[in-house]
Design a protein around this motif. Sequence first.
Motif, PDB file in Angstrom:
ATOM      1  N   VAL A 464       0.951  -1.224   0.034  1.00 43.55           N
ATOM      2  CA  VAL A 464      -0.040   0.056  -0.164  1.00 43.55           C
ATOM      3  C   VAL A 464       0.869   1.381  -0.167  1.00 43.55           C
ATOM      4  CG1 VAL A 464      -1.764   1.305   1.076  1.00 43.55           C
ATOM      5  CG2 VAL A 464      -1.833  -1.046   1.361  1.00 43.55           C
ATOM      6  N   ASP A 465       0.511   2.097  -0.966  1.00 46.60           N
ATOM      7  CA  ASP A 465       1.232   3.526  -1.068  1.00 46.60           C
ATOM      8  C   ASP A 465       0.157   4.394  -0.796  1.00 46.60           C
ATOM      9  OD1 ASP A 465       4.003   3.171  -1.254  1.00 46.60           O
ATOM     10  OD2 ASP A 465       3.972   3.270  -3.429  1.00 46.60           O
ATOM     11  N   VAL A 466       0.271   5.468   0.361  1.00 48.39           N
ATOM     12  CA  VAL A 466      -0.545   6.497   0.220  1.00 48.39           C
ATOM     13  C   VAL A 466       0.139   7.750  -0.327  1.00 48.39           C
ATOM     14  CG1 VAL A 466      -1.747   8.009   2.263  1.00 48.39           C
ATOM     15  CG2 VAL A 466      -1.388   5.680   2.451  1.00 48.39           C
ATOM     16  N   VAL A 467      -0.637   8.335  -1.243  1.00 50.48           N
ATOM     17  CA  VAL A 467       0.012   9.411  -2.275  1.00 50.48           C
ATOM     18  C   VAL A 467      -0.748  10.525  -2.221  1.00 50.48           C
ATOM     19  CG1 VAL A 467       1.407   7.592  -3.377  1.00 50.48           C
ATOM     20  CG2 VAL A 467      -0.960   8.323  -4.245  1.00 50.48           C
ATOM     21  N   GLY A 468      -0.353  11.813  -2.729  1.00 49.32           N
ATOM     22  CA  GLY A 468      -1.074  13.146  -2.808  1.00 49.32           C
ATOM     23  C   GLY A 468      -1.757  12.990  -3.940  1.00 49.32           C
ATOM     24  N   GLN A 469      -1.451  12.193  -5.011  1.00 46.12           N
ATOM     25  CA  GLN A 469      -2.130  12.197  -6.178  1.00 46.12           C
ATOM     26  C   GLN A 469      -1.764  11.076  -7.129  1.00 46.12           C
ATOM     27  OE1 GLN A 469      -1.113  16.033  -8.014  1.00 46.12           O
ATOM     28  NE2 GLN A 469       0.612  15.378  -8.633  1.00 46.12           N
ATOM     29  N   LEU A 470      -2.457  10.740  -8.184  1.00 46.40           N
ATOM     30  CA  LEU A 470      -2.174   9.756  -9.031  1.00 46.40           C
ATOM     31  C   LEU A 470      -1.436  10.278 -10.269  1.00 46.40           C
ATOM     32  CD1 LEU A 470      -5.105   7.111  -8.158  1.00 46.40           C
ATOM     33  CD2 LEU A 470      -2.951   6.974  -7.444  1.00 46.40           C
ATOM     34  N   PRO A 471      -0.807   9.362 -10.859  1.00 45.76           N
ATOM     35  CA  PRO A 471      -0.418  10.141 -12.416  1.00 45.76           C
ATOM     36  C   PRO A 471      -1.543  10.014 -13.503  1.00 45.76           C
ATOM     37  CG  PRO A 471       0.784   8.077 -12.153  1.00 45.76           C
ATOM     38  CD  PRO A 471      -0.139   8.371 -10.778  1.00 45.76           C
ATOM     39  N   LEU A 472      -2.076  10.883 -13.988  1.00 47.96           N
ATOM     40  CA  LEU A 472      -3.247  10.693 -14.799  1.00 47.96           C
ATOM     41  C   LEU A 472      -2.902  11.216 -16.221  1.00 47.96           C
ATOM     42  CD1 LEU A 472      -6.048  12.281 -12.402  1.00 47.96           C
ATOM     43  CD2 LEU A 472      -5.542  10.023 -12.767  1.00 47.96           C
ATOM     44  N   THR A 473      -3.645  10.498 -17.076  1.00 45.27           N
ATOM     45  CA  THR A 473      -3.638  11.052 -18.654  1.00 45.27           C
ATOM     46  C   THR A 473      -4.404  12.479 -18.538  1.00 45.27           C
ATOM     47  OG1 THR A 473      -5.694  10.116 -19.279  1.00 45.27           O
ATOM     48  CG2 THR A 473      -3.450   8.656 -19.304  1.00 45.27           C
TER      49      THR A 473
END
Length: 497
Positions: A464-473
């Motif tokens: 599990v990674d808790v991240v600030g944002q996901l890489p999006l197209t």
Amino acid sequence: MNGMTIPDLVEAAAARHGERTFLTVDGTRRTYARTRTAAATMAGALAARGCRPGDRVAALLSNRVELVDLVLGCAWLGAVVVPLNTALHGRLLRHALDEARPRFLYVEEELAARVKETGYAGRVWVTGARQAPVPHTGKALDPHPSRPGDTAAVLFTSGTTGPSRGVRCPHAQFAWWGRNVADSLRLTSADTLYTCLPLFHTNALNALAQAMTVGASVVVDRRFSASRHWARAAETGATCVYVLGAMVPMLLAQPPGPGDRAHRVWRGLGPGTPGPLWETFRERFGVTLVDGFGSTETNLVIGSVPEDCRPGYMGTVRDGFEARVVDAGSACVPDGVPGELVVRTARAHAFATGYVGDPERPLGAWWRTGDRVVREADGWFRFVDRLKDCIRRRGENISSYEVETALRAHPDIAECAAFPVASELAEDEVMVAVVPRAGRSLEPAEVARHCAAELPGFAVPRFVDVVGQLPLTETGKVRKSVLRERGVSGATWDRHG
């Protein structure tokens, strides 16, 4: 086939709807009649600069009126427009230019340096605050006698699972998109369509075709803003919206407010909306999301209508199309069994003719979609996963889509993605990246416990990674290839650690 080229659409709409507003974009309002004139004079301006029928004209432009004029002007001239993702630069931009091989490139002033860095050798036109656009002072031309099967555009796929490919899209494909989606959404001339999706992808381009088909008005914004979306819908008088990928959970993650229903929108196109979010979206915003299957290469093959939707299902096969669910050997699987969706059409030139550099596909050929789906006994299709996103663990096939559906049921998760990473046992492990809702915090162990209550044991994420944002197209799809390449890091929580 009369009426099945883009100039046919433009001319018929101008004749029927004349002074009605067709387009509002980038501060410019265009009537149907003015749109026809802009297409004809843009074609003249292109011709005066040496562009000829069949030439490819690339564009590195954001959602602005010049891009709409270029799309329609190229079609009018018989040239081929190649709208490029404005996020491209460096190696990826070189890849797109090498694939498409355009003779000309039309670029925004702010992005021109990227083109220079690629070494592109064709002719470049620049537009911006300090640069004059390609002028509309060329002689207005009559439309080139294009055929429905002639290529109108090369559109690049999203590249979420690998390198993007240039798709040869014929004129008639856009006409069929306009007819099919307008029917699925029950659009009429009284509608105002609102999209903030980029005009270099199929969805927004086809909103233009839908509007022309019925005489509706379309408003195009520069970009998506979750906090301003419903305010913009209200300001534009929209009755229909277009949402993709992460846009639905992002809108639901916004704090509730009086603007949630202070608009005229009552339906929207929302392919791939998870079932649990579909009803929540309708209850909160008063908007019914219509699902379906279509891709840059195909058309609206499977779909539903606002009065007959089934949450979590794409719909049923539409007239003029066929769909099968097959195994790895292309044999049909029984209803209720997952397999790959393959599609074909009896509609002439409703599908792309193939990829740039490949031979033309014969009319009526089956197209492998790369989507894993289930067909129910009553003919409704349910999306399971992209084949490349399927996770294989302990002899079981795990749908990343179903893992993500479970994650979205957690009250503190705004966005998420599930994807495979390699394990020590020469198989896959399940990894997830989760974005907390604003003002909330997430503990990885709690995320795993939540999944254990929702999923079978073999599908519970190990990492599990808790991240600030996901890489999006640019269309809001998660770039899972980026997440897979990033993989497990020192900050990743390991359930076995």
